[in-house]
Design an enzyme around this catalytic site. Structure first.
Site, PDB file in Angstrom:
ATOM      1  N   SER A 144       8.715 -30.127 -61.156  1.00  0.00           N
ATOM      2  CA  SER A 144       9.335 -30.731 -59.981  1.00  0.00           C
ATOM      3  C   SER A 144       9.892 -29.703 -59.011  1.00  0.00           C
ATOM      4  CB  SER A 144      10.428 -31.716 -60.412  1.00  0.00           C
ATOM      5  OG  SER A 144      10.043 -32.417 -61.566  1.00  0.00           O
ATOM      6  N   HIS A 167       4.875 -33.983 -59.029  1.00  0.00           N
ATOM      7  CA  HIS A 167       4.962 -35.449 -58.899  1.00  0.00           C
ATOM      8  C   HIS A 167       5.819 -35.808 -57.691  1.00  0.00           C
ATOM      9  CE1 HIS A 167       9.127 -35.934 -60.348  1.00  0.00           C
ATOM     10  NE2 HIS A 167       8.878 -34.811 -60.953  1.00  0.00           N
TER      11      HIS A 167
END
Lengths: 72, 242
Positions: free
Chosen positions: B124, B147
């Site tokens: 992330s 993501h």
């Protein structure tokens, strides 16, 4: 978090419900130590906050070692 | 007549034993454990671990990287002429977007050469931090999860929410695209890919794959990271680190 271990989960997470002792930051010669205060002006090192790799080799900076606060 | 007389040299430092003895005598206590005075190491090492903690203090069980500690350290490194380079070691699960971008921007704008090494995971918000360094490495088994940003908890379902998240998303995408070889479209495509993550959208990149898509510069380890850092230092140092 994924755990990949042969230990049963209850052993790994043993004591997770206990409230951890609050820590405080301590400055020592320009080095910042995160310590847990013990009785009688002593403190246990929890974490070392420094980017200087040399400090990580000093015995009394190791997490778990006990330092005396009385002198500060 | 005074040949034997030696005046006390005020510049001469008292021996450590003498100081200890005097403190015991005069104050009834021993000297505190002093951290030895080190020569500053040429390369410093900053570990970005666990959750990147932002505006909210996480419960004490979490291992966190606190940005208010990291940023002054970066300032100190930048100002210290003895520190020639910084190795950023990442093993993070992500965290606060603002704190993560703050660290990434600080790294990016430093003059001190920086090399990042992703070990274990750089998920992330770890991705912008990894690419912010002058050169980035990933270990063979390390993974990076790309993501989309999302809110957890109560989300008010108005179109503005989506637009707001999209804007936040764009900040991260823009940063990564600017500082790595990856194309914007390819990154967006990886972010919203379905079928690779259980119950989620996104892509997991393992070691070599992160290099192939252009996110990271090279697969490597500690030795190659330090070698690269020495190389980055060389021009201004006239010969590099001994």
């Amino acid at each position: 978090m994924i755990l990949y271990t042969v230990l049963p989960l209850e052993d790994v997470l043993e004591g997770i419900d206990e409230e951890p002792t609050p820590t405080m930051m301590l400055s020592l010669n320009g080095l910042t130590l995160e310590v847990e205060q013990l009785e009688g002006f002593q403190a246990r090192v929890v974490r070392l906050h420094s980017t200087d790799p040399e400090y990580y080799l000093v015995a009394h900076c190791q997490p778990g070692s006990i330092i005396h606060l009385g002198e500060f | 007549m005074f040949e034997d007389y030696e005046p006390a040299d005020p510049d001469e430092p008292a021996s450590p034993e003498k100081v200890t003895m005097e403190t015991i005598k005069e104050l009834g206590q021993i000297a505190p454990p002093q951290a030895p005075e080190f020569e500053a190491q040429p390369f410093h090492c900053l570990s970005i671990i666990g959750q990147i903690e932002g505006h909210m203090v996480l419960p004490p069980r979490n291992k966190t990287t606190k940005y208010e500690h990291v940023i002054p350290q970066l300032v100190a490194i930048e100002q210290n002429p003895k520190i020639k380079g910084l190795l950023v070691v990442l093993n993070t699960v992500g965290g606060d977007i603002e704190a993560g971008l703050a660290i990434a921007e600080m790294l990016k704008t430093m003059q001190t050469p920086t090399v990042s090494l992703v070990l274990g995971g750089g998920h992330s918000i770890g991705a912008p931090i990894a690419v912010a360094a002058d050169y980035s490495l990933i270990s063979e088994t390390a993974t990076m999860t790309i993501h989309p940003i999302r809110l957890s908890g109560l989300v008010i379902g108005v179109p503005q929410t989506y637009e707001y998240l999209d804007k936040m998303q764009d900040r991260v995408i823009r940063f990564i695209v600017q500082h790595s070889r990856i194309e914007k479209e390819a990154l967006r495509d990886m972010m919203f890919r379905t079928g690779e993550l259980v119950r989620d959208v996104g892509t997991v990149l393992v070691g070599e794959e992160a290099v192939r898509v252009g996110l990271i510069n090279e697969v490597g380890g500690l030795a190659s990271a330090l070698a690269r850092l020495s190389q980055l230092v060389q021009p201004e140092n006239g010969g590099g680190i001994q």
